[in-house]
Design a protein around this motif. Structure first.
Motif, PDB file in Angstrom:
ATOM      1  N   GLU A 292     -29.811 -36.121  -6.582  1.00 51.87           N
ATOM      2  CA  GLU A 292     -29.713 -34.964  -6.583  1.00 51.87           C
ATOM      3  C   GLU A 292     -30.876 -33.754  -6.404  1.00 51.87           C
ATOM      4  O   GLU A 292     -31.376 -33.580  -5.282  1.00 51.87           O
ATOM      5  N   ASP A 293     -31.822 -33.784  -7.127  1.00 55.11           N
ATOM      6  CA  ASP A 293     -32.461 -33.113  -8.054  1.00 55.11           C
ATOM      7  C   ASP A 293     -33.440 -33.232  -6.826  1.00 55.11           C
ATOM      8  O   ASP A 293     -34.072 -32.638  -5.927  1.00 55.11           O
ATOM      9  N   TRP A 296     -33.671 -33.291  -2.982  1.00 54.99           N
ATOM     10  CA  TRP A 296     -34.098 -32.161  -2.665  1.00 54.99           C
ATOM     11  C   TRP A 296     -35.583 -32.088  -2.317  1.00 54.99           C
ATOM     12  O   TRP A 296     -36.214 -31.593  -1.607  1.00 54.99           O
ATOM     13  N   GLU A 300     -37.863 -31.284   0.275  1.00 56.65           N
ATOM     14  CA  GLU A 300     -38.612 -29.493   0.573  1.00 56.65           C
ATOM     15  C   GLU A 300     -40.239 -31.149   0.734  1.00 56.65           C
ATOM     16  O   GLU A 300     -40.771 -29.388   1.451  1.00 56.65           O
ATOM     17  N   GLN A 313     -32.044 -22.942   4.788  1.00 59.09           N
ATOM     18  CA  GLN A 313     -32.009 -24.175   3.376  1.00 59.09           C
ATOM     19  C   GLN A 313     -30.708 -24.041   3.073  1.00 59.09           C
ATOM     20  O   GLN A 313     -30.081 -25.522   2.550  1.00 59.09           O
ATOM     21  N   MET A 317     -30.217 -28.208   2.313  1.00 57.68           N
ATOM     22  CA  MET A 317     -29.146 -28.459   0.751  1.00 57.68           C
ATOM     23  C   MET A 317     -28.092 -29.251   0.896  1.00 57.68           C
ATOM     24  O   MET A 317     -28.230 -30.963   0.108  1.00 57.68           O
ATOM     25  N   ALA A 320     -29.486 -33.053   2.174  1.00 57.06           N
ATOM     26  CA  ALA A 320     -30.584 -33.467   0.904  1.00 57.06           C
ATOM     27  C   ALA A 320     -29.428 -34.504   0.296  1.00 57.06           C
ATOM     28  O   ALA A 320     -29.459 -35.663   0.219  1.00 57.06           O
ATOM     29  N   LYS A 321     -28.240 -33.533   0.361  1.00 55.70           N
ATOM     30  CA  LYS A 321     -26.983 -34.048  -0.913  1.00 55.70           C
ATOM     31  C   LYS A 321     -26.782 -35.123  -0.553  1.00 55.70           C
ATOM     32  O   LYS A 321     -26.035 -36.035  -1.003  1.00 55.70           O
TER      33      LYS A 321
END
Length: 501
Positions: A292-293, A296, A300, A313, A317, A320-321
């Motif tokens: 997940e990190d 993201w 970005e 944002q 997020m 993205a998840k």
């Protein structure tokens, strides 16, 4: 008479003074015409992407220098002709003119075996063309593969596998660029194999990278020529991207191993068995989905200032998840949304969370996973994949064994132990084909997007209905769905009412 001949020769220079000057002017014009025609040939070669031989560059330099020297000499003569020249001056200048005539004539008459050549194409992918973003998991794997390529002389075939959209092509393009620019290999060539391999096209892509043109008419002849050309390189890396099945490197014309120890091959595939069984890869690496990190982080870097907008944002997020850690899906999402308003981001999030495969975001991922499904090696494996799609996220080994038996997946199996072994083989094969996440044999984990694609395919091909073990069945599917079901599995379910007839 031995004395008379040199005297006559020297006196001839005096008599031929004017004629030698005329001859010099004529030879200058001839060389200038020859130079103009040669420039046309050079420009045509450059338009074809060819490099000009050093001997041709040298010919131009010597020709221009000779013409300049002759023109300076003639310019000086024009001034001196105004006055009278004594006999000695006419002799020396005539001799000089004759020397220049011979020099220019010699340059003009030079011939070349060839004026240009096709150079090998460099892996000059721009950073955007490579599609690579520096993420820890990717860089770690890239460095590990690079170290094996550099340091392990016993490994000539390396494999990289992972599910569709996980970023295999982007990683090997980056590796190709680094391997060539860092001097690890003298040359790196790459060919896209695809699920419908065309030997001629694969061979042609490799030949392009080598600057090779085939004169041979037969496939065997071209393979031999390619093999001969590759052997001329001391250190060469051949990348075969997107391999789906059997591929004969001998038939393509790629020598490696004992045939040419300086040639190493890196192949990518969606299936481990293709790399090990079909290609004989000695080292294989599995590329997993992003965390997940990292999802993201990629979001970005690709989205730039857009995803920093405080109004967008929080939704970005969540998007993205919900991207399943697939770079293909993340990049498609960013490209589609980065110039859109908040409502478009919310709509995208709705499509992702509901797995709307008819929407624009999931279409590529669905097509890629369905293509992988189509290429599964057996009908039993396809049926097992569809079964997993009908089970939601509740993957109980006992249920899979019983349901699989009902579906005829464990043929010629009489005991429970043999049935369990048959089930484990199906699980291993699906994991090798990257439909399942890495894990222990007794645990089955599937990406939610993969599970939903399986359910989507199953609804058209072979619909099942299953309910979670020991759960309460609160609602039956629609009547038309139940009528189309091939099998219905209800294992220890609490059923309060039967479906309407």
């Amino acid at each position: 008479s031995n004395v008379t001949l040199p005297v006559i020769r020297e006196f001839t220079y005096v008599l031929m003074y004017n004629q030698n000057l005329i001859n010099l002017e004529t030879q200058i014009q001839k060389l200038q015409r020859e130079e103009k025609e040669m420039r046309h040939s050079v420009e045509a070669a450059k338009r074809n992407g060819e490099e000009i031989e050093d001997t041709v560059h040298d010919w131009f330099l010597r020709g221009q220098a000779a013409i300049q020297e002759a023109q300076d000499f003639l310019h000086g003569e024009d001034k001196e002709r105004v006055g009278c020249l004594d006999v000695y001056s006419r002799y020396t200048k005539s001799q000089r003119a004759k020397t220049l005539v011979d020099l220019i004539s010699e340059i003009k008459n030079e011939t070349f075996d060839r004026i240009s050549y096709r150079c090998a194409l460099k892996c000059n992918f721009s950073s955007s063309a490579r599609g690579y973003v520096d993420l820890e998991s990717r860089t770690e794997m890239l460095n590990e593969i690079m170290n094996v390529l550099k340091e392990d002389s016993n490994v000539h075939m390396i494999g990289l596998y992972g599910m569709a959209g996980v970023g295999k092509t982007a990683l090997v393009k980056e590796l190709a660029w680094r391997a060539e620019n860092d001097g690890v290999f003298d040359l790196v060539v790459m060919a896209n194999v695809t699920n419908s391999p065309d030997m001629g096209m694969i061979r042609a892509e490799i030949a392009d990278g080598l600057g090779l043109r085939f004169d041979e008419l037969t496939e065997v002849g071209r393979a031999s020529r390619l093999r001969q050309r590759i052997r001329q390189e001391m250190k060469i890396l051949v990348i075969l991207d997107d391999v789906w099945g059997k591929l004969s490197l001998t038939e393509v014309g790629v020598p490696f191993g004992d045939d040419h120890k300086g040639c190493k091959v890196l192949a990518t595939s969606r299936d481990l068995n293709v790399l090990t069984a079909n290609l004989g890869a000695k080292k294989v690496y599995r590329l997993e989905v992003l965390s997940e990190d990292e999802s993201w982080s990629l979001f970005e870097k690709k989205g730039g200032d857009v995803v920093k907008d405080l109004s967008i944002q929080p939704v970005a997020m969540k998007v993205a998840k919900s991207s399943a850690g697939l770079p293909l899906l993340i990049i498609n999402l960013v490209e589609a949304l980065k110039n859109k308003d908040l409502y478009a981001w919310n709509d995208a999030l709705e499509q992702l969370t509901n797995f709307d495969f008819d929407g624009c975001f999931y279409s590529k991922v669905h097509s890629a996973i369905e293509l992988s499904y189509d290429h599964l090696e057996s009908q039993e494996l396809k049926t097992f994949f569809l079964l997993l799609g009908s089970m939601g996220n509740a993957y109980n080994i006992k249920d899979m064994l019983v349901f699989g038996w009902c579906l005829g997946l464990h043929k010629h199996v009489d005991t429970l132990a043999d049935g369990r072994n048959s089930l484990y083989k199906l699980i291993d094969n699906l994991r090798d084909a990257c439909f399942l996440l890495e894990g222990e044999r007794d645990s089955v984990a599937v990406l939610e997007v993969v599970s939903n694609v399986a359910a989507s395919i199953g609804s058209k091909v072979k619909p099942f209905f299953t309910a979670e073990r020991n759960a309460e069945l609160k609602e039956w599917p629609r009547k038309d769905v139940l009528k189309n079901c091939h099998h219905i599995f209800l294992d220890w379910c609490l059923i309060n009412e039967l479906p309407e007839r």
